[in-house]
Write an enzyme that holds these catalytic residues in place. Structure first.
Site, PDB file in Angstrom:
ATOM      1  N   CYS A   1      -0.427   4.098   2.149  1.00 54.94           N
ATOM      2  CA  CYS A   1      -0.220   3.934   3.602  1.00 54.94           C
ATOM      3  C   CYS A   1       1.243   4.164   3.973  1.00 54.94           C
ATOM      4  O   CYS A   1       1.539   4.764   5.000  1.00 54.94           O
ATOM      5  CB  CYS A   1      -0.593   2.523   4.058  1.00 54.94           C
ATOM      6  SG  CYS A   1      -2.064   1.856   3.338  1.00 54.94           S
ATOM      7  N   ASP A   2       2.155   3.635   3.168  1.00 54.88           N
ATOM      8  CA  ASP A   2       3.553   3.543   3.610  1.00 54.88           C
ATOM      9  C   ASP A   2       4.555   4.390   2.814  1.00 54.88           C
ATOM     10  O   ASP A   2       5.715   4.480   3.203  1.00 54.88           O
ATOM     11  CB  ASP A   2       3.999   2.070   3.552  1.00 54.88           C
ATOM     12  CG  ASP A   2       3.132   1.205   4.454  1.00 54.88           C
ATOM     13  OD1 ASP A   2       2.755   1.697   5.530  1.00 54.88           O
ATOM     14  OD2 ASP A   2       2.817   0.070   4.077  1.00 54.88           O
TER      15      ASP A   2
ATOM     16  N   CYS B   1       0.832  -1.207   0.000  1.00 50.53           N
ATOM     17  CA  CYS B   1       0.000   0.000   0.000  1.00 50.53           C
ATOM     18  C   CYS B   1       0.862   1.252   0.000  1.00 50.53           C
ATOM     19  O   CYS B   1       1.363   1.681   1.044  1.00 50.53           O
ATOM     20  CB  CYS B   1      -0.925  -0.008   1.214  1.00 50.53           C
ATOM     21  SG  CYS B   1      -1.919   1.473   1.332  1.00 50.53           S
TER      22      CYS B   1
END
Ligand code: NDP
Length: 310
Positions: free
Chosen positions: A139-140, A136
């Protein structure tokens, strides 16, 4: 004692929430369990530009908050929890978090799909340790600001994530296993036009390398020439598609060899009376937020007719 539920909706992506909006407006008293990732896959995406009604686009998480609010407005009982066990032998029985038993008049499965990984030991090692493997980018990606990263995959997800990463990272290398993308033309063009994205076609991943704690490079092989390359990278992003979250239903519900639930043509009915399916759990072809929402609506209407016929 089991709790009686008239209409149980499992999952909180566009399919689940749309089913909830329709079921609640039809006085079906729906109870929706959100699952492990409330809001579903769209909470891990950036801009959604192709959902009708948002001319300027909308962020995935924002859209899911709006959908949840809309489902709540009509009285959907939205709960945290995870279906851990199912028994459809005679009645429609399900267990939440292994303890709370439900007996349902109808069930709508909207459990969606989860990210796939390559299956390399080294990938697993750094994924589990949080040392630089992710599925992701949204997200990261932030953790790799101004650093070099590698992303594997040639579909729309990989292109979208590579483009997102290119705005944060100094360089993004895309590994595409064939000599062409699977992604739509517009997404291909977007990555090809981005200066700090390098695309390596015909390229496989051999190993995620690092010091045992953090990823430092990705060992790759050109499938045509056999050339081996060690590409420096602090992060390794995997964007190679998804697996439907349907394992728990396997003993009862008909599905294809990859786990996608088989619905009766032209409806959301499954092989079990009173159990309906919507969204990516049954769709390996379209997999869009709008199609998931559409089948969520269909599932609620099918469930309503089923309950009325009882
Ligand atoms: P796709 O299945 O479309 O693409 C998967 C990609 O990963 C393909 O390039 C595939 O290669 C590659 N791949 C699969 N397995 C491996 C492996 N073991 N090693 C290396 N590469 C591998 O999945 P996506 O998640 O990209 O997209 C799913 C759906 O969601 C699509 O319908 C897509 O259009 C849609 N989508 C739409 C977006 C948008 O419109 N904004 C954004 C993201 C997704 P190969 O081609 O060789 O099989």
């Amino acid at each position: 004692m089991s709790e009686k539920v008239n209409c149980l909706i499992i999952g909180s992506g566009p399919a689940g929430y749309t089913a909830a909006i329709y079921a609640a407006r039809a006085n079906m008293n729906p109870v929706l369990y959100q699952g492990i990732q409330p809001g579903g896959q769209l909470t891990t995406t950036t801009d959604v530009e192709n959902f009708p009604g948002y001319p300027d686009g909308v962020s995935g998480p924002e859209m899911m908050v709006e959908l949840q609010k809309q489902a709540e407005r009509f009285g959907t009982d939205i709960r945290n929890g995870w279906v851990t066990k199912v028994d459809f032998t005679e009645k429609l029985k399900l267990w939440i978090n292994d303890e709370h038993e439900l007996e349902c008049n109808s069930v709508i499965i909207s459990t969606g799909a989860s990210a796939k990984y390559l299956g390399l030991d080294s990938e697993k090692k750094y994924l589990e340790s949080g040392g630089g493997v992710s599925a992701c980018a949204v997200c990261d990606g932030f953790f790799y600001k101004n650093q070099e990263v590698v992303i594997v995959g040639g579909g729309d997800s990989a292109c979208e994530e590579a483009h997102y990463l290119s705005k944060l990272c100094s360089k993004v290398t895309m590994l595409v296993r064939r000599d062409e993308f699977r992604a739509s033309k517009i997404m291909q063009e977007r990555v090809m036009k981005t200066e700090n994205i390098e695309i390596l076609f015909n390229t496989s991943t051999l190993e995620v390398k690092g010091d045992g704690q953090l990823v430092s490079s990705i060992l790759t092989k050109n499938n045509i020439t056999g050339e081996i390359k060690d590409i420096p990278a602090a992060g390794f992003f995997v964007a190679i598609g998804h697996k439907p979250n349907t394992d728990i239903f396997k003993p009862y519900i008909d599905m294809d060899s990859t786990g996608y639930i088989i619905n009766k043509p032209g409806s959301t009915k499954t092989n079990i009376e009173g159990v309906f399916v919507s969204g990516d759990a049954a769709d390996h072809t379209y997999r869009q937020a709008i199609t998931a929402a559409g089948t969520g609506c269909m599932a609620a209407l099918d469930a309503e007719r089923y309950l009325a016929s009882k």
